[in-house]
Design a protein around this motif. Structure first.
Motif, mmCIF file in Angstrom:
data_model
loop_
_atom_site.group_PDB
_atom_site.id
_atom_site.type_symbol
_atom_site.label_atom_id
_atom_site.label_comp_id
_atom_site.label_asym_id
_atom_site.label_seq_id
_atom_site.Cartn_x
_atom_site.Cartn_y
_atom_site.Cartn_z
ATOM 1 N N UNK A 51 0.818 -1.214 0.000
ATOM 2 C CA UNK A 51 0.000 0.000 0.000
ATOM 3 C C UNK A 51 0.845 1.254 0.000
ATOM 4 N N UNK A 52 1.829 1.328 0.877
ATOM 5 C CA UNK A 52 2.520 2.592 1.102
ATOM 6 C C UNK A 52 3.801 2.750 0.287
ATOM 7 N N UNK A 53 4.336 1.632 -0.276
ATOM 8 C CA UNK A 53 5.503 1.796 -1.139
ATOM 9 C C UNK A 53 5.161 2.562 -2.416
ATOM 10 N N UNK A 54 3.946 2.332 -2.944
ATOM 11 C CA UNK A 54 3.539 3.084 -4.140
ATOM 12 C C UNK A 54 3.479 4.572 -3.841
ATOM 13 N N UNK A 55 2.933 4.937 -2.672
ATOM 14 C CA UNK A 55 2.911 6.355 -2.300
ATOM 15 C C UNK A 55 4.324 6.899 -2.114
ATOM 16 N N UNK A 56 5.197 6.097 -1.565
ATOM 17 C CA UNK A 56 6.569 6.569 -1.342
ATOM 18 C C UNK A 56 7.228 6.956 -2.663
ATOM 19 N N UNK A 57 7.151 6.057 -3.650
ATOM 20 C CA UNK A 57 7.865 6.339 -4.902
ATOM 21 C C UNK A 57 7.200 7.456 -5.702
ATOM 22 N N UNK A 58 5.878 7.602 -5.604
ATOM 23 C CA UNK A 58 5.210 8.629 -6.398
ATOM 24 C C UNK A 58 5.164 9.983 -5.696
ATOM 25 N N UNK B 79 7.277 3.903 -10.733
ATOM 26 C CA UNK B 79 7.048 3.419 -9.371
ATOM 27 C C UNK B 79 6.871 1.903 -9.351
ATOM 28 N N UNK B 80 6.201 1.379 -10.388
ATOM 29 C CA UNK B 80 6.072 -0.075 -10.479
ATOM 30 C C UNK B 80 7.406 -0.760 -10.658
ATOM 31 N N UNK B 81 8.265 -0.171 -11.479
ATOM 32 C CA UNK B 81 9.597 -0.747 -11.683
ATOM 33 C C UNK B 81 10.441 -0.670 -10.422
ATOM 34 N N UNK C 266 18.489 4.755 -3.990
ATOM 35 C CA UNK C 266 17.608 3.660 -4.392
ATOM 36 C C UNK C 266 18.188 2.292 -4.051
ATOM 37 N N UNK C 267 19.516 2.123 -4.169
ATOM 38 C CA UNK C 267 20.076 0.794 -3.899
ATOM 39 C C UNK C 267 19.848 0.379 -2.457
ATOM 40 N N UNK C 268 19.856 1.332 -1.522
ATOM 41 C CA UNK C 268 19.547 1.000 -0.131
ATOM 42 C C UNK C 268 18.104 0.527 -0.002
ATOM 43 N N UNK C 269 17.184 1.305 -0.596
ATOM 44 C CA UNK C 269 15.773 0.920 -0.551
ATOM 45 C C UNK C 269 15.553 -0.440 -1.210
ATOM 46 N N UNK C 270 16.308 -0.726 -2.282
ATOM 47 C CA UNK C 270 16.162 -2.003 -2.980
ATOM 48 C C UNK C 270 16.549 -3.168 -2.086
ATOM 49 N N UNK C 271 17.632 -3.027 -1.319
ATOM 50 C CA UNK C 271 18.057 -4.095 -0.400
ATOM 51 C C UNK C 271 16.999 -4.310 0.674
ATOM 52 N N UNK C 272 16.446 -3.216 1.188
ATOM 53 C CA UNK C 272 15.423 -3.328 2.224
ATOM 54 C C UNK C 272 14.192 -4.056 1.670
ATOM 55 N N UNK D 219 9.438 15.613 1.168
ATOM 56 C CA UNK D 219 10.110 15.299 2.424
ATOM 57 C C UNK D 219 9.125 14.788 3.460
ATOM 58 N N UNK D 220 7.924 15.394 3.500
ATOM 59 C CA UNK D 220 6.912 14.982 4.481
ATOM 60 C C UNK D 220 6.453 13.555 4.219
ATOM 61 N N UNK D 221 6.204 13.216 2.950
ATOM 62 C CA UNK D 221 5.755 11.857 2.636
ATOM 63 C C UNK D 221 6.878 10.840 2.853
ATOM 64 N N UNK D 222 8.105 11.197 2.503
ATOM 65 C CA UNK D 222 9.213 10.280 2.737
ATOM 66 C C UNK D 222 9.404 9.975 4.208
ATOM 67 N N UNK D 223 9.379 11.044 5.048
ATOM 68 C CA UNK D 223 9.543 10.858 6.488
ATOM 69 C C UNK D 223 8.347 10.126 7.086
ATOM 70 N N UNK D 224 7.136 10.492 6.654
ATOM 71 C CA UNK D 224 5.927 9.877 7.207
ATOM 72 C C UNK D 224 5.833 8.399 6.893
#
Length: 820
Positions: A303-310, A320-322, A375-381, A477-482
């Motif tokens: 649910x929230x990863x799509x919001x993060x990337x967009x 965002x899908x990729x 992105x590479x950090x997020x990819x590992x996570x 920044x707000x969406x990334x932190x939230x």
């Protein structure tokens, strides 16, 4: 044996006692997996398009979460109902109905012009999706044994990965294509659903049990109300009203009252939606609790990863899908590999624990996400989270299915899915409310720092492209932190699941679906060639219970009391053929018993495998077939009026043979051979003949441990798989090391009857003996290593010994003065 007949039962082909071939399973799975693909696609394609959809409808973060929560709530509430229906009526008809409902919901969603209509349509979609998600697992459990299910769960994982990968990409392309628009995100799954309906009609053939259906509508209503109140509370608390307010008290109190009423209703319901007695099964109770917390994590990620990337990184829906591919790759690879491992070993707990630990680590790391995280950090996570999901989702259901009766597969599977969906619904709603609050606070703080007090929007999800650059940076920044804060909240939920899973007791997976009642009659010992080493008074080496546990529907035919003399058998007849594949089985013995366990007919097949049995009157009977060199078989037959055609399929009985030799190839006579099953119980035991050979006839097909030991040799244990024909296995024993010597006392020569003990390097006692009249002792069959010899009778003396295969030197000990 007592067989209880239902009021009205009709069994149609195929015979549930005959295992489906791999080809038949794959044909049936094609339609099931296509339906599952549609369900997953509808979720993933929309999750990636939702930021655009909600912005286009000028809706808020609360609406965003309720578009997802509405679907999850309807899935949660209806999943147990679908599961109960699966135990009562045609599973094929049910899954076709679920697909039809899903198509209707998709068509309505594509026509939505306001948030309320979209949410309502998604609720209808959830009704169908709940049936598909529950019924696919139930039908797989009917067709495939728990031991083999991991293999086919890999196919399910591959479909899950394909739909999860394809969904965001297709959704992104649709949203980014002006001449299509986001409405086609709902229409695109309709052709797949229609195709799934056609394929299922042609390929899915299951035994159908029909009886009067009693649905627990009161229980469904009460649990729906309790869940809805909780979801409404977490959605609006802190926004529409304070967390500590009379609305909070009313909703929590109402949810508690409805939950208690639900428990009370389940105790009196004829066929409860969630049978409370199932929770006496420890595995089911712990698995449902773990599924509740896994559901929070699973739906939170998608649910929230799509919001993060967009919204935090400003990516397009397609990109965002990729960006989520690492999580999907981890899920696909982990589910496929873990499924194979579970099938080959029959063990699942280590996979479950590892998966939950990986998820905990992954979410903890995702909690550090910010809009500018590389992105590479997020990819590992994401890779960690995906791998963890792939290892846990199916195995939590599998371990429950392994410990319930076949007639309860539907309700048990749906109970686990129910709690997983409930956790997802509560999690998405609560996490969405948390995200809305966090984002609002972070945006206000960020705008204050740049001297802007308001950007309008009234709480709606913004379109980043329409914002000025400084304000866009604050919103990102707000969406990334939230969203990072949301994942931090998910982490302890998964950690709780890890703790719960650790308390689940692992039971090796069954190799059959069927759990026929064990016929309580003497069973002759399995013939063992060679010298038997069974201790006096021991149970027969192959018991009826073990035959049932290891061969499922193949139940050893006992000797029943004959029908009273003179009883008329001039009613209907049961006729047919007994075959092994396409080969007739001559001289097979058939026994027919009634519901009271009394023999009412016997027959023997001719050279063509044909038999005819007379039946006194209509009713339900158990037909038992047995033949030399074949596993026996039992099946239920329903007789109305007129002859009943019923063919019986027998399979060649397994046999385990082999030769035990030493390292030089010399046969070892008199070696002890023991065969144990997956639970560690002894199945058969014997000794080798003069040629070192052994042969155990009638060992049911399955996985076993073959242990061999002989004097002066090191014992050996190896896994073996017994097939439908004789299985040959050779065992090589290595010569053991020998420790020997003489115990002497000062001035008294050799000491007889001295107690000598041998300890290994870890301090464990390997053996004890006493010296003979010449004071000599001996230990044989030892592996290399460090040992300690102690002798007592006089004051104790100890001596260290290294066994490395270098010679055979004696190890003497000298004792001091005699103990007084």
């Amino acid at each position: 044996m007592a067989v209880v007949a239902p009021a009205r039962t009709t069994v149609t082909a195929p015979d549930p006692g005959v295992a489906m071939s791999h080809r038949q399973i794959m044909e049936a799975l094609s339609g099931l997996l296509l339906g599952l693909f549609v369900t997953i696609l509808s979720s993933t394609i929309v999750s990636n398009a939702l930021p655009t959809i909600i912005a286009d409808l000028h809706a808020s973060q609360t609406t965003y979460t309720w578009v997802i929560t509405g679907t999850l709530l309807s899935m949660t509430v209806t999943t147990p109902i679908w599961g109960k229906l699966a135990d009562l009526v045609s599973k094929k008809l049910l899954i076709q109905i679920a697909l039809a409902i899903f198509v209707i919901g998709s068509a309505i969603a594509g026509q939505a012009h306001n948030p309320a209509m979209l949410i309502a349509a998604r609720v209808v979609q959830g009704l169908g999706a709940g049936g598909l998600s529950a019924l696919v697992q139930v039908i797989m459990a009917v067709m495939i044994s728990p031991r083999e299910r991991g293999r086919y769960s890999g196919y399910m994982g591959a479909v899950f990965a394909l739909a999860t990968v394809g969904g965001p990409l297709i959704g992104g392309v649709i949203v980014d294509t002006s001449w299509l628009g986001w409405r086609w995100c709902f229409y695109v799954g309709v052709p797949f659903a229609v195709l799934a309906l056609i394929v299922l009609q042609k390929t899915l053939h299951l035994p159908v049990t029909k009886r009067k259906v009693k649905i627990d509508w009161l229980g469904a209503t009460l649990v729906s109300g309790a869940a809805a109140l909780l979801l409404l509370w977490v959605s609006f608390a802190g926004n529409k009203y304070d967390w500590l307010s009379w609305q909070t008290a009313a909703m929590l109190g109402g949810a508690l009252v409805l939950a208690l009423a639900f428990v009370l209703a389940e105790t009196v319901a004829a066929e409860p939606i969630v049978p409370l007695r199932l929770f006496r099964i420890r595995t089911l109770s712990l698995s449902t609790l773990a599924s509740l917390f896994i559901g929070v994590a699973m739906f939170g990620a998608t649910t929230f990863l799509s919001q993060y990337f967009q919204l935090a990184r400003g990516d397009s829906p397609t990109k965002a899908g990729l960006m989520t591919l690492p999580m999907i790759a981890g899920l696909a690879v982990a589910s496929t590999i873990s499924g194979r491992v579970v099938s080959s070993t029959g063990r699942w707990k280590n996979i479950l624990v590892l998966g939950a630990v990986l998820m905990t680590a992954g979410y903890g790391l995702l909690g550090m996400l910010r809009y500018d995280t590389s992105y590479w950090e997020a990819a590992v996570y994401m890779l960690c989270v995906g791998a963890g999901l792939g290892m846990t989702m199916q195995n939590l259901v599998l371990c429950v299915q392994n410990q319930v009766r076949p007639q309860e597969l539907g309700v048990a599977s749906s109970t686990v899915s129910f709690f997983r969906s409930l956790g997802g619904a509560l999690g998405v709603s609560a996490l969405g409310a948390l995200l809305g609050t966090k984002v609002t606070d972070y945006i206000q703080d960020g705008l204050g720092r740049i001297g802007v007090h308001s950007v309008g929007g009234g709480g709606s999800i913004p379109k980043l492209s329409a914002l000025p650059a400084p304000v866009r940076a604050v919103v990102q920044d707000a969406y990334g932190h939230g969203i990072g804060d949301v994942f931090l909240v998910v982490t302890p939920c998964v950690l709780i699941a890890v703790i719960v899973i650790l308390f689940i007791k692992e039971v090796p997976l069954r190799t059959s679906n069927s759990q026929e009642p064990v016929l309580s009659a003497p069973v002759p010992d399995a013939p063992v060639h060679g010298r038997h080493a069974q201790r006096p008074g021991a149970q027969p080496v192959v018991t009826a219970a073990r035959n049932e546990a290891m061969s499922g529907s193949r139940v050893t035919a006992p000797a029943y009391a004959a029908a009273p003399a003179g009883e008329s058998l001039n009613g209907s007849t049961i006729r047919g053929f007994v075959r092994d594949g396409d080969i007739p089985v001559p001289r097979a013995a058939l026994t027919l018993i009634d519901v009271d366990g009394r023999q009412v007919g016997r027959a023997t097949t001719g050279d063509d495998g044909r038999y005819v049995l007379s039946v006194p009157d209509g009713g339900t009977y158990v037909l038992i077939a047995a033949a030399e060199d074949h596993d026996p078989h039992a099946a239920t037959v329903v007789v109305d009026s007129g002859p009943v055609d019923f063919d019986v399929a027998l399979t060649g009985s397994g046999g385990l043979a082999g030769v035990v030799r030493d390292a030089d190839g010399t046969p070892i006579e008199g070696a002890m051979v023991v065969v144990t099953d997956g639970r560690g119980e002894v199945v058969v035991v014997g000794t080798t003949d003069a040629d070192g050979g052994f042969f155990f006839r009638g060992v049911p097909t399955g996985f076993y441990t073959l242990a061999v030991g002989a004097a002066t040799y090191r014992p050996s244990a190896v896994p073996v798989e017994v097939g439908s024909g004789p299985t040959h296995h050779e065992v090589a024993l290595l010569h053991g090391r020998r420790v020997h010597g003489t115990i002497r006392a000062d001035g008294r020569g050799p000491v007889p009857d001295a107690r000598v003990a041998l300890f290994d390097a870890a301090g464990n006692m390997v053996g004890t003996t006493t010296t003979d009249l010449d004071g000599e002792y001996e230990f044989t069959g030892l592996p290399d290593g460090r040992y300690t010899v102690t002798a007592s009778g006089y004051p104790m003396v100890a001596n260290g010994i290294d066994l490395t295969g270098q010679g055979d030197d004696p190890h003497d000990l000298r004792l001091g003065h005699l103990a007084e």
